[in-house]
Design a protein around this motif. Structure first.
Motif, PDB file in Angstrom:
ATOM      1  N   UNK A  50     -23.165 -17.332   3.667  1.00 23.56           N
ATOM      2  CA  UNK A  50     -24.606 -17.608   3.772  1.00 23.56           C
ATOM      3  C   UNK A  50     -24.782 -19.124   3.799  1.00 23.56           C
ATOM      4  N   UNK A 105     -34.774 -22.097  11.671  1.00 25.20           N
ATOM      5  CA  UNK A 105     -33.866 -22.102  10.517  1.00 25.20           C
ATOM      6  C   UNK A 105     -33.224 -20.732  10.431  1.00 25.20           C
ATOM      7  N   UNK A 106     -31.942 -20.723  10.109  1.00 25.31           N
ATOM      8  CA  UNK A 106     -31.242 -19.452   9.961  1.00 25.31           C
ATOM      9  C   UNK A 106     -30.093 -19.643   8.979  1.00 25.31           C
ATOM     10  N   UNK A 107     -29.363 -18.549   8.695  1.00 25.54           N
ATOM     11  CA  UNK A 107     -28.187 -18.611   7.824  1.00 25.54           C
ATOM     12  C   UNK A 107     -27.025 -18.003   8.581  1.00 25.54           C
ATOM     13  N   UNK A 155     -26.975 -22.179   5.283  1.00 27.86           N
ATOM     14  CA  UNK A 155     -28.239 -22.429   5.979  1.00 27.86           C
ATOM     15  C   UNK A 155     -28.156 -23.586   6.980  1.00 27.86           C
ATOM     16  N   UNK A 156     -28.813 -23.393   8.112  1.00 25.33           N
ATOM     17  CA  UNK A 156     -28.857 -24.399   9.180  1.00 25.33           C
ATOM     18  C   UNK A 156     -30.293 -24.461   9.701  1.00 25.33           C
ATOM     19  N   UNK A 157     -30.808 -25.668   9.872  1.00 23.17           N
ATOM     20  CA  UNK A 157     -32.114 -25.850  10.494  1.00 23.17           C
ATOM     21  C   UNK A 157     -31.949 -26.723  11.726  1.00 23.17           C
ATOM     22  N   UNK A 208     -32.445 -14.165   7.766  1.00 23.36           N
ATOM     23  CA  UNK A 208     -33.712 -14.792   7.390  1.00 23.36           C
ATOM     24  C   UNK A 208     -33.957 -15.940   8.354  1.00 23.36           C
ATOM     25  N   UNK A 227     -36.760 -19.011   9.776  1.00 17.83           N
ATOM     26  CA  UNK A 227     -38.018 -19.756   9.777  1.00 17.83           C
ATOM     27  C   UNK A 227     -38.261 -20.218  11.203  1.00 17.83           C
TER      28      UNK A 227
END
Lengths: 222, 322
Positions: free
Chosen positions: A34, A75-77, A36-38, A191, A193
Protein backbone atom coordinates in the motif's frame (compact mmCIF):
# COMPACT_ATOMS: atom_id res chain seq x y z
CA UNK A 1 13.50 -1.26 -18.57
CA UNK A 2 12.54 2.34 -19.26
CA UNK A 3 13.49 2.12 -22.95
CA UNK A 4 11.48 -1.09 -23.27
CA UNK A 5 8.42 0.30 -21.50
CA UNK A 6 8.61 3.57 -23.40
CA UNK A 7 8.69 1.66 -26.70
CA UNK A 8 5.52 -0.33 -26.05
CA UNK A 9 3.62 2.30 -24.07
CA UNK A 10 4.51 5.46 -25.94
CA UNK A 11 5.52 4.22 -29.39
CA UNK A 12 7.23 6.91 -31.44
CA UNK A 13 5.49 9.81 -29.69
CA UNK A 14 7.80 12.56 -28.40
CA UNK A 15 8.72 12.21 -24.72
CA UNK A 16 9.87 14.96 -22.39
CA UNK A 17 11.00 14.58 -18.76
CA UNK A 18 9.04 17.47 -17.33
CA UNK A 19 9.03 19.00 -13.81
CA UNK A 20 5.55 20.36 -14.57
CA UNK A 21 4.35 16.85 -13.67
CA UNK A 22 4.50 16.67 -9.87
CA UNK A 23 4.69 13.16 -8.43
CA UNK A 24 4.36 13.09 -4.64
CA UNK A 25 5.21 9.97 -2.62
CA UNK A 26 6.23 9.41 1.00
CA UNK A 27 9.95 9.20 1.80
CA UNK A 28 9.50 5.85 3.52
CA UNK A 29 7.99 2.69 2.02
CA UNK A 30 6.29 1.55 5.20
CA UNK A 31 4.13 -0.99 3.40
CA UNK A 32 5.05 -2.22 -0.07
CA UNK A 33 1.47 -3.47 -0.55
CA UNK A 34 0.00 0.00 0.00
CA UNK A 35 2.25 2.77 -1.30
CA UNK A 36 0.53 6.12 -1.90
CA UNK A 37 1.27 8.16 -5.03
CA UNK A 38 -0.18 11.50 -6.10
CA UNK A 39 0.20 12.83 -9.65
CA UNK A 40 -0.56 16.50 -10.22
CA UNK A 41 -0.34 17.57 -13.87
CA UNK A 42 -2.63 20.58 -13.60
CA UNK A 43 0.21 22.83 -14.77
CA UNK A 44 -0.02 21.23 -18.23
CA UNK A 45 -2.70 22.21 -20.79
CA UNK A 46 -5.22 19.73 -22.22
CA UNK A 47 -4.12 16.55 -20.48
CA UNK A 48 -5.51 13.48 -22.28
CA UNK A 49 -4.06 10.60 -20.22
CA UNK A 50 -2.17 9.99 -16.99
CA UNK A 51 -0.37 6.63 -16.81
CA UNK A 52 1.28 5.49 -13.56
CA UNK A 53 4.20 3.17 -14.31
CA UNK A 54 6.50 1.16 -12.02
CA UNK A 55 9.36 0.08 -14.32
CA UNK A 56 10.41 -3.05 -12.40
CA UNK A 57 7.01 -4.33 -11.27
CA UNK A 58 5.67 -7.54 -12.82
CA UNK A 59 2.48 -5.53 -13.51
CA UNK A 60 4.21 -2.31 -14.56
CA UNK A 61 1.17 -0.14 -15.31
CA UNK A 62 -1.09 0.65 -12.34
CA UNK A 63 -3.62 2.93 -14.01
CA UNK A 64 -4.31 4.70 -17.28
CA UNK A 65 -6.58 7.67 -16.51
CA UNK A 66 -8.38 9.90 -18.98
CA UNK A 67 -9.58 12.96 -17.04
CA UNK A 68 -12.29 13.81 -19.57
CA UNK A 69 -14.17 16.39 -17.55
CA UNK A 70 -11.87 16.29 -14.52
CA UNK A 71 -8.65 18.09 -13.62
CA UNK A 72 -5.30 16.44 -14.37
CA UNK A 73 -4.81 15.02 -10.89
CA UNK A 74 -4.99 11.57 -9.33
CA UNK A 75 -4.01 9.95 -6.03
CA UNK A 76 -3.88 6.20 -5.69
CA UNK A 77 -2.12 3.39 -3.78
CA UNK A 78 0.09 0.88 -5.53
CA UNK A 79 1.95 -2.38 -4.86
CA UNK A 80 5.72 -2.48 -5.20
CA UNK A 81 7.43 -5.81 -5.82
CA UNK A 82 10.94 -4.44 -5.44
CA UNK A 83 12.98 -1.22 -5.59
CA UNK A 84 11.81 0.50 -8.76
CA UNK A 85 11.33 3.81 -10.51
CA UNK A 86 7.75 5.05 -10.08
CA UNK A 87 6.70 7.42 -12.85
CA UNK A 88 3.77 9.38 -14.15
CA UNK A 89 3.46 9.60 -17.94
CA UNK A 90 1.17 12.44 -18.97
CA UNK A 91 -0.07 12.84 -22.54
CA UNK A 92 -1.13 16.31 -23.68
CA UNK A 93 -3.33 17.10 -26.69
CA UNK A 94 -0.29 18.04 -28.79
CA UNK A 95 0.81 14.38 -28.66
CA UNK A 96 3.73 14.92 -26.28
CA UNK A 97 4.30 12.66 -23.27
CA UNK A 98 5.48 14.49 -20.14
CA UNK A 99 7.25 12.19 -17.69
CA UNK A 100 8.32 12.57 -14.03
CA UNK A 101 9.04 10.27 -11.10
CA UNK A 102 11.79 8.87 -8.91
CA UNK A 103 13.28 5.69 -7.52
CA UNK A 104 11.39 4.15 -4.62
CA UNK A 105 13.06 1.62 -2.32
CA UNK A 106 10.92 -1.31 -1.27
CA UNK A 107 11.27 -4.80 0.10
CA UNK A 108 10.06 -7.62 -2.10
CA UNK A 109 6.68 -9.22 -2.23
CA UNK A 110 4.16 -6.45 -2.86
CA UNK A 111 2.69 -8.27 -5.84
CA UNK A 112 3.49 -11.82 -4.78
CA UNK A 113 2.10 -11.90 -1.24
CA UNK A 114 -1.60 -12.53 -0.61
CA UNK A 115 -3.81 -9.55 0.24
CA UNK A 116 -4.84 -9.07 3.86
CA UNK A 117 -8.47 -9.96 3.16
CA UNK A 118 -7.38 -13.28 1.62
CA UNK A 119 -5.43 -14.08 4.76
CA UNK A 120 -8.36 -13.05 6.96
CA UNK A 121 -10.75 -14.81 4.58
CA UNK A 122 -13.39 -12.07 4.69
CA UNK A 123 -12.90 -10.50 1.26
CA UNK A 124 -16.12 -11.94 -0.18
CA UNK A 125 -18.24 -10.54 2.64
CA UNK A 126 -17.11 -7.01 1.84
CA UNK A 127 -16.56 -7.20 -1.94
CA UNK A 128 -17.63 -4.02 -3.67
CA UNK A 129 -18.39 -1.97 -0.57
CA UNK A 130 -17.84 1.61 -1.69
CA UNK A 131 -17.22 4.68 0.41
CA UNK A 132 -16.56 8.25 -0.60
CA UNK A 133 -17.56 11.88 -0.70
CA UNK A 134 -17.34 15.11 -2.63
CA UNK A 135 -15.78 18.22 -1.07
CA UNK A 136 -16.76 21.38 -3.02
CA UNK A 137 -13.87 23.86 -2.75
CA UNK A 138 -13.22 27.29 -4.25
CA UNK A 139 -11.08 26.16 -7.19
CA UNK A 140 -12.09 22.51 -7.51
CA UNK A 141 -14.39 19.78 -6.30
CA UNK A 142 -12.43 17.12 -4.48
CA UNK A 143 -13.61 13.51 -4.88
CA UNK A 144 -12.55 10.49 -2.89
CA UNK A 145 -13.78 6.97 -3.49
CA UNK A 146 -12.71 3.67 -1.97
CA UNK A 147 -13.89 0.16 -2.83
CA UNK A 148 -13.30 -3.16 -1.11
CA UNK A 149 -11.65 -5.54 -3.56
CA UNK A 150 -8.82 -8.11 -3.13
CA UNK A 151 -7.07 -6.95 -6.35
CA UNK A 152 -5.43 -10.35 -6.77
CA UNK A 153 -2.39 -10.15 -9.03
CA UNK A 154 -2.35 -13.80 -10.11
CA UNK A 155 1.17 -14.14 -8.67
CA UNK A 156 0.10 -15.79 -5.41
CA UNK A 157 -0.24 -19.59 -5.24
CA UNK A 158 -3.64 -20.87 -6.37
CA UNK A 159 -5.27 -17.44 -6.48
CA UNK A 160 -6.13 -16.37 -10.01
CA UNK A 161 -5.84 -12.75 -11.08
CA UNK A 162 -8.97 -10.90 -10.00
CA UNK A 163 -9.05 -7.12 -10.03
CA UNK A 164 -11.05 -4.01 -10.73
CA UNK A 165 -10.47 -3.22 -14.39
CA UNK A 166 -12.22 0.06 -14.95
CA UNK A 167 -13.69 3.10 -13.26
CA UNK A 168 -16.03 5.61 -14.87
CA UNK A 169 -17.34 8.89 -13.48
CA UNK A 170 -20.50 10.60 -14.74
CA UNK A 171 -21.95 13.94 -13.71
CA UNK A 172 -25.59 14.66 -12.87
CA UNK A 173 -26.35 15.33 -16.56
CA UNK A 174 -24.66 12.11 -17.61
CA UNK A 175 -21.53 13.91 -18.84
CA UNK A 176 -18.25 11.97 -18.81
CA UNK A 177 -15.97 13.23 -16.03
CA UNK A 178 -13.25 10.58 -16.10
CA UNK A 179 -12.41 7.05 -17.22
CA UNK A 180 -9.68 4.87 -15.75
CA UNK A 181 -8.21 1.51 -16.72
CA UNK A 182 -6.98 -0.27 -13.58
CA UNK A 183 -4.57 -3.19 -13.14
CA UNK A 184 -3.71 -5.61 -10.33
CA UNK A 185 -0.74 -3.50 -9.24
CA UNK A 186 -3.20 -1.08 -7.64
CA UNK A 187 -3.44 -1.92 -3.93
CA UNK A 188 -6.09 -4.10 -2.34
CA UNK A 189 -9.17 -2.02 -1.48
CA UNK A 190 -8.39 0.69 -4.05
CA UNK A 191 -8.74 4.32 -2.99
CA UNK A 192 -8.62 7.25 -5.39
CA UNK A 193 -8.61 11.01 -5.02
CA UNK A 194 -9.68 12.88 -8.16
CA UNK A 195 -10.32 16.58 -8.70
CA UNK A 196 -13.32 17.88 -10.64
CA UNK A 197 -13.97 21.44 -11.81
CA UNK A 198 -15.38 23.85 -9.20
CA UNK A 199 -19.12 24.35 -8.91
CA UNK A 200 -19.90 20.72 -9.55
CA UNK A 201 -22.10 20.12 -6.56
CA UNK A 202 -22.91 16.53 -7.37
CA UNK A 203 -24.18 13.97 -7.36
CA UNK A 204 -21.46 12.09 -9.27
CA UNK A 205 -22.07 8.52 -10.38
CA UNK A 206 -19.12 6.15 -10.06
CA UNK A 207 -19.18 2.85 -11.91
CA UNK A 208 -16.53 0.14 -11.63
CA UNK A 209 -16.18 -3.26 -13.28
CA UNK A 210 -13.90 -6.13 -12.31
CA UNK A 211 -12.27 -8.95 -14.24
CA UNK A 212 -15.01 -11.44 -13.31
CA UNK A 213 -17.65 -9.18 -14.86
CA UNK A 214 -19.01 -7.82 -11.61
CA UNK A 215 -20.00 -4.18 -11.59
CA UNK A 216 -20.11 -1.81 -8.66
CA UNK A 217 -22.02 1.48 -8.58
CA UNK A 218 -22.08 4.35 -6.16
CA UNK A 219 -23.35 7.89 -5.86
CA UNK A 220 -21.02 10.54 -4.52
CA UNK A 221 -22.40 13.64 -2.85
CA UNK A 222 -20.98 16.46 -0.70
CA UNK B 1 16.64 -24.19 -4.75
CA UNK B 2 15.69 -20.79 -3.49
CA UNK B 3 17.87 -19.37 -0.75
CA UNK B 4 16.91 -16.34 1.22
CA UNK B 5 19.75 -13.87 1.77
CA UNK B 6 19.61 -14.76 5.45
CA UNK B 7 20.03 -18.47 4.78
CA UNK B 8 22.80 -17.75 2.30
CA UNK B 9 24.76 -15.69 4.81
CA UNK B 10 24.24 -18.42 7.39
CA UNK B 11 25.63 -20.97 4.96
CA UNK B 12 28.66 -18.80 4.33
CA UNK B 13 29.29 -18.74 8.04
CA UNK B 14 28.92 -22.45 8.64
CA UNK B 15 29.44 -24.60 5.54
CA UNK B 16 32.99 -26.00 5.37
CA UNK B 17 32.64 -26.60 1.62
CA UNK B 18 32.74 -22.89 0.86
CA UNK B 19 35.02 -21.86 3.68
CA UNK B 20 37.96 -21.20 1.31
CA UNK B 21 35.86 -18.67 -0.58
CA UNK B 22 34.74 -17.05 2.67
CA UNK B 23 38.36 -16.91 3.80
CA UNK B 24 39.26 -14.93 0.70
CA UNK B 25 36.26 -12.64 0.99
CA UNK B 26 36.57 -9.21 2.50
CA UNK B 27 35.96 -9.12 6.23
CA UNK B 28 33.08 -6.90 7.24
CA UNK B 29 34.61 -3.99 9.15
CA UNK B 30 31.48 -2.61 10.86
CA UNK B 31 31.87 -2.18 14.62
CA UNK B 32 29.20 -1.02 17.01
CA UNK B 33 30.28 1.77 19.37
CA UNK B 34 28.88 1.70 22.91
CA UNK B 35 28.93 4.78 25.12
CA UNK B 36 27.49 3.72 28.48
CA UNK B 37 26.03 6.59 30.46
CA UNK B 38 25.95 6.07 34.27
CA UNK B 39 22.50 7.14 35.48
CA UNK B 40 22.32 5.56 38.92
CA UNK B 41 24.02 3.11 41.26
CA UNK B 42 25.07 0.17 39.10
CA UNK B 43 22.90 1.40 36.25
CA UNK B 44 23.98 2.42 32.74
CA UNK B 45 22.07 3.60 29.69
CA UNK B 46 23.46 2.58 26.30
CA UNK B 47 21.93 4.97 23.78
CA UNK B 48 20.74 4.11 20.32
CA UNK B 49 20.97 6.55 17.41
CA UNK B 50 17.81 8.65 17.11
CA UNK B 51 17.43 7.61 13.50
CA UNK B 52 15.65 5.09 11.29
CA UNK B 53 17.12 1.60 10.98
CA UNK B 54 19.83 1.97 8.34
CA UNK B 55 23.07 0.35 7.22
CA UNK B 56 24.98 3.37 8.49
CA UNK B 57 23.93 2.79 12.11
CA UNK B 58 23.87 -1.01 11.97
CA UNK B 59 20.29 -0.90 13.25
CA UNK B 60 21.48 0.27 16.69
CA UNK B 61 18.68 2.78 17.18
CA UNK B 62 17.08 1.52 20.40
CA UNK B 63 18.25 2.24 23.92
CA UNK B 64 19.41 -0.58 26.20
CA UNK B 65 20.07 -0.55 29.94
CA UNK B 66 22.66 -2.45 31.99
CA UNK B 67 21.99 -3.13 35.68
CA UNK B 68 24.66 -4.51 38.01
CA UNK B 69 23.62 -7.26 40.43
CA UNK B 70 24.84 -6.82 44.04
CA UNK B 71 25.82 -10.50 44.02
CA UNK B 72 27.80 -10.01 40.78
CA UNK B 73 26.79 -10.21 37.17
CA UNK B 74 24.46 -8.13 35.04
CA UNK B 75 20.88 -7.69 33.95
CA UNK B 76 20.11 -6.30 30.48
CA UNK B 77 16.95 -4.49 29.50
CA UNK B 78 16.75 -4.98 25.70
CA UNK B 79 19.66 -6.18 23.62
CA UNK B 80 19.66 -4.48 20.23
CA UNK B 81 19.09 -5.58 16.64
CA UNK B 82 21.72 -8.25 15.98
CA UNK B 83 23.94 -10.99 17.33
CA UNK B 84 26.97 -8.75 16.84
CA UNK B 85 25.39 -5.85 18.77
CA UNK B 86 24.27 -8.06 21.65
CA UNK B 87 27.66 -9.75 21.95
CA UNK B 88 29.32 -6.36 22.29
CA UNK B 89 26.68 -5.19 24.75
CA UNK B 90 27.14 -8.34 26.85
CA UNK B 91 30.93 -7.88 26.89
CA UNK B 92 30.45 -4.29 28.05
CA UNK B 93 27.99 -5.37 30.75
CA UNK B 94 30.31 -8.11 32.00
CA UNK B 95 33.14 -5.59 32.29
CA UNK B 96 30.99 -2.99 34.07
CA UNK B 97 29.32 -5.53 36.40
CA UNK B 98 32.22 -7.92 37.04
CA UNK B 99 30.30 -11.02 36.11
CA UNK B 100 28.21 -12.74 33.45
CA UNK B 101 24.85 -11.62 32.08
CA UNK B 102 22.35 -13.34 34.36
CA UNK B 103 19.13 -12.19 32.77
CA UNK B 104 17.96 -10.34 29.62
CA UNK B 105 14.55 -8.69 29.71
CA UNK B 106 12.85 -7.91 26.39
CA UNK B 107 10.65 -4.83 26.47
CA UNK B 108 8.65 -5.83 23.37
CA UNK B 109 8.84 -7.62 20.02
CA UNK B 110 10.37 -5.02 17.71
CA UNK B 111 13.60 -6.07 15.99
CA UNK B 112 15.69 -3.05 17.03
CA UNK B 113 15.23 -4.21 20.64
CA UNK B 114 14.80 -7.94 20.36
CA UNK B 115 16.85 -9.72 17.68
CA UNK B 116 19.99 -9.50 19.83
CA UNK B 117 18.56 -12.36 21.91
CA UNK B 118 20.42 -14.61 19.44
CA UNK B 119 23.53 -13.95 21.58
CA UNK B 120 22.15 -15.54 24.77
CA UNK B 121 20.99 -18.85 26.17
CA UNK B 122 17.19 -18.61 25.69
CA UNK B 123 16.75 -19.77 29.31
CA UNK B 124 18.02 -16.40 30.60
CA UNK B 125 15.93 -14.31 28.17
CA UNK B 126 12.61 -13.24 29.67
CA UNK B 127 9.60 -11.57 28.05
CA UNK B 128 5.86 -11.22 28.47
CA UNK B 129 3.77 -14.05 26.97
CA UNK B 130 2.28 -11.57 24.47
CA UNK B 131 5.78 -10.63 23.28
CA UNK B 132 6.67 -14.26 22.73
CA UNK B 133 3.48 -14.77 20.70
CA UNK B 134 4.19 -11.68 18.60
CA UNK B 135 7.78 -12.81 17.99
CA UNK B 136 6.51 -16.20 16.85
CA UNK B 137 4.21 -14.39 14.42
CA UNK B 138 6.49 -11.61 13.16
CA UNK B 139 10.05 -12.54 14.13
CA UNK B 140 11.13 -14.16 10.86
CA UNK B 141 9.57 -11.37 8.82
CA UNK B 142 11.47 -8.83 10.91
CA UNK B 143 14.69 -10.78 10.46
CA UNK B 144 14.24 -10.84 6.67
CA UNK B 145 13.64 -7.09 6.61
CA UNK B 146 16.63 -6.42 8.88
CA UNK B 147 18.96 -8.59 6.75
CA UNK B 148 17.80 -6.70 3.67
CA UNK B 149 18.69 -3.33 5.19
CA UNK B 150 21.64 -4.23 7.41
CA UNK B 151 23.28 -7.13 5.52
CA UNK B 152 26.55 -8.10 7.25
CA UNK B 153 25.65 -6.33 10.50
CA UNK B 154 23.09 -9.13 10.92
CA UNK B 155 25.41 -12.05 10.17
CA UNK B 156 24.62 -15.03 12.40
CA UNK B 157 21.46 -13.46 13.80
CA UNK B 158 18.41 -15.72 13.94
CA UNK B 159 15.16 -15.28 15.84
CA UNK B 160 15.73 -16.76 19.31
CA UNK B 161 12.50 -16.92 21.26
CA UNK B 162 12.75 -16.08 24.96
CA UNK B 163 12.31 -19.18 27.11
CA UNK B 164 11.59 -17.39 30.41
CA UNK B 165 8.27 -15.70 31.12
CA UNK B 166 7.97 -12.44 33.02
CA UNK B 167 5.28 -12.50 35.69
CA UNK B 168 4.18 -8.98 36.72
CA UNK B 169 5.25 -8.04 40.23
CA UNK B 170 8.51 -8.04 42.20
CA UNK B 171 11.54 -9.74 40.63
CA UNK B 172 15.00 -10.24 42.10
CA UNK B 173 18.05 -11.09 40.00
CA UNK B 174 21.33 -11.53 41.89
CA UNK B 175 20.08 -9.22 44.61
CA UNK B 176 18.91 -6.46 42.19
CA UNK B 177 15.27 -5.79 43.02
CA UNK B 178 12.91 -4.87 40.19
CA UNK B 179 9.18 -4.52 39.73
CA UNK B 180 7.69 -5.72 36.44
CA UNK B 181 4.54 -4.34 34.82
CA UNK B 182 2.73 -5.94 31.90
CA UNK B 183 1.25 -3.14 29.78
CA UNK B 184 0.32 -2.77 26.12
CA UNK B 185 -0.41 -0.12 23.51
CA UNK B 186 2.88 0.31 21.64
CA UNK B 187 2.57 -3.44 20.99
CA UNK B 188 0.48 -6.25 22.46
CA UNK B 189 3.07 -6.82 25.16
CA UNK B 190 5.02 -3.88 26.60
CA UNK B 191 7.20 -4.80 29.57
CA UNK B 192 8.10 -2.00 31.99
CA UNK B 193 10.56 -2.41 34.85
CA UNK B 194 11.13 -0.19 37.86
CA UNK B 195 14.58 -0.49 39.44
CA UNK B 196 14.22 -0.14 43.20
CA UNK B 197 17.80 0.99 43.97
CA UNK B 198 17.71 3.97 41.59
CA UNK B 199 13.99 4.64 41.27
CA UNK B 200 14.39 4.34 37.49
CA UNK B 201 11.49 3.51 35.22
CA UNK B 202 12.70 1.42 32.27
CA UNK B 203 9.83 2.26 29.95
CA UNK B 204 10.67 0.49 26.69
CA UNK B 205 8.87 1.89 23.66
CA UNK B 206 5.84 3.05 25.60
CA UNK B 207 7.90 6.21 26.04
CA UNK B 208 9.87 8.07 23.38
CA UNK B 209 11.86 11.20 24.19
CA UNK B 210 12.73 13.92 21.64
CA UNK B 211 12.27 11.22 19.02
CA UNK B 212 8.85 10.70 17.44
CA UNK B 213 6.92 7.59 18.54
CA UNK B 214 6.61 4.66 16.12
CA UNK B 215 3.21 3.01 15.69
CA UNK B 216 3.44 -0.15 13.54
CA UNK B 217 1.68 -2.37 16.10
CA UNK B 218 0.07 0.36 18.19
CA UNK B 219 -3.33 0.51 19.85
CA UNK B 220 -3.46 4.23 20.59
CA UNK B 221 -6.22 4.09 23.22
CA UNK B 222 -4.39 1.35 25.15
CA UNK B 223 -1.11 3.26 24.76
CA UNK B 224 -2.65 6.33 26.40
CA UNK B 225 -3.95 4.23 29.30
CA UNK B 226 -0.49 2.73 29.76
CA UNK B 227 1.05 6.22 29.84
CA UNK B 228 -1.45 7.16 32.57
CA UNK B 229 -0.36 4.08 34.49
CA UNK B 230 3.31 5.07 34.13
CA UNK B 231 2.63 8.60 35.39
CA UNK B 232 0.92 7.14 38.46
CA UNK B 233 3.81 4.79 39.14
CA UNK B 234 6.26 6.02 41.82
CA UNK B 235 9.64 6.62 40.16
CA UNK B 236 12.33 9.31 40.08
CA UNK B 237 13.76 9.10 36.56
CA UNK B 238 13.09 7.39 33.26
CA UNK B 239 14.85 5.54 30.44
CA UNK B 240 12.81 5.81 27.21
CA UNK B 241 12.96 3.20 24.47
CA UNK B 242 14.35 5.84 22.11
CA UNK B 243 15.88 9.23 22.82
CA UNK B 244 17.78 10.72 25.74
CA UNK B 245 17.52 9.88 29.45
CA UNK B 246 14.75 11.78 31.26
CA UNK B 247 15.97 12.86 34.74
CA UNK B 248 12.51 14.29 35.57
CA UNK B 249 10.78 10.95 35.11
CA UNK B 250 7.66 12.59 33.65
CA UNK B 251 8.66 14.95 30.81
CA UNK B 252 9.14 12.16 28.26
CA UNK B 253 5.83 10.53 29.25
CA UNK B 254 4.04 13.85 28.75
CA UNK B 255 5.76 14.42 25.40
CA UNK B 256 4.83 10.95 24.12
CA UNK B 257 1.26 11.54 25.24
CA UNK B 258 1.22 14.95 23.55
CA UNK B 259 2.32 13.42 20.22
CA UNK B 260 -0.30 10.65 20.36
CA UNK B 261 -2.99 13.17 21.35
CA UNK B 262 -2.04 15.28 18.32
CA UNK B 263 -1.58 12.41 15.85
CA UNK B 264 -4.91 10.64 16.15
CA UNK B 265 -7.25 13.63 15.65
CA UNK B 266 -4.92 15.05 12.97
CA UNK B 267 -5.28 11.88 10.90
CA UNK B 268 -9.01 11.73 11.59
CA UNK B 269 -9.42 15.33 10.41
CA UNK B 270 -7.30 14.65 7.32
CA UNK B 271 -9.70 11.86 6.33
CA UNK B 272 -12.81 13.96 6.92
CA UNK B 273 -11.29 16.83 4.88
CA UNK B 274 -10.75 14.45 1.97
CA UNK B 275 -6.95 14.37 2.06
CA UNK B 276 -5.10 11.46 0.50
CA UNK B 277 -2.32 9.51 2.25
CA UNK B 278 0.40 11.49 0.47
CA UNK B 279 -1.18 14.75 1.65
CA UNK B 280 -1.70 13.47 5.19
CA UNK B 281 2.00 12.55 5.28
CA UNK B 282 2.82 16.18 4.51
CA UNK B 283 0.55 17.69 7.22
CA UNK B 284 2.25 20.50 9.15
CA UNK B 285 3.80 19.24 12.39
CA UNK B 286 3.17 21.59 15.33
CA UNK B 287 6.06 23.80 16.40
CA UNK B 288 6.13 22.26 19.88
CA UNK B 289 7.42 19.01 18.38
CA UNK B 290 10.43 20.77 16.80
CA UNK B 291 12.80 19.02 19.26
CA UNK B 292 11.52 15.61 18.17
CA UNK B 293 13.76 13.81 15.74
CA UNK B 294 12.22 11.66 12.98
CA UNK B 295 8.86 13.46 13.28
CA UNK B 296 8.05 13.61 9.54
CA UNK B 297 9.27 10.03 9.07
CA UNK B 298 7.11 8.65 11.86
CA UNK B 299 4.10 10.71 10.75
CA UNK B 300 4.34 9.15 7.29
CA UNK B 301 4.69 5.69 8.84
CA UNK B 302 1.67 6.32 11.07
CA UNK B 303 -0.36 7.41 8.02
CA UNK B 304 0.49 4.03 6.49
CA UNK B 305 -0.51 2.23 9.70
CA UNK B 306 -3.84 3.94 10.38
CA UNK B 307 -5.23 5.75 7.33
CA UNK B 308 -7.22 2.99 5.62
CA UNK B 309 -8.82 2.04 8.95
CA UNK B 310 -9.88 5.63 9.63
CA UNK B 311 -11.32 5.93 6.10
CA UNK B 312 -13.34 2.77 6.64
CA UNK B 313 -14.86 4.36 9.74
CA UNK B 314 -15.27 7.97 8.59
CA UNK B 315 -16.18 7.97 4.90
CA UNK B 316 -19.88 7.28 4.18
CA UNK B 317 -21.01 4.23 2.23
CA UNK B 318 -22.09 5.24 -1.28
CA UNK B 319 -23.16 1.96 -2.87
CA UNK B 320 -26.69 2.17 -1.56
CA UNK B 321 -26.51 -1.10 0.37
CA UNK B 322 -24.58 -0.17 3.51
Amino acid sequence: MWANHAAWLLGKAPVRFDPAVIVTMPDVTENQHVFPVTVDARALPKVQRIVVLMDLNPLPVAIDYQPEGALAYVSLRIKLDQRTPVRALVLTADGIWHVAGRWVDAAGGGCSAPPVSRVKGDWAQHLGEMRGRLWPQADQTRLRVTVRHPMDTGYVDNIAAYNIESLRLRGAAGQALGTMTINGSVSEDPAFTLLLPPGLGGPVQVHMADSNGRTFDGTLAP
Amino acid sequence: MILSRRAALGLLATAPAIAPMAANAETFAGRYAYDPQAIGPGLWLVRGADEAIAFGNGGAIANAAILACPEGGAVLFDCGPSLRYAQGLAALAEKLCHGPVRRVFLSHLHPDHALGTAAFDPAIVAALPATRRELERDGNGFADAMYRILADWMRGTAVALPAATVVPGPIEVGGRRLTALALHGHSDGDLVLVDEASGTLLAGDLVFHDRAPATPDADLAAWRQSLDALLALPHRQLVPGHGPFDPTGTAAIAQTRDWLDWLEPALDQAVTQGLDMTEAGMLPIPERFATMKMARYELQRSVAHFYAGIEARRLPRIDGTG
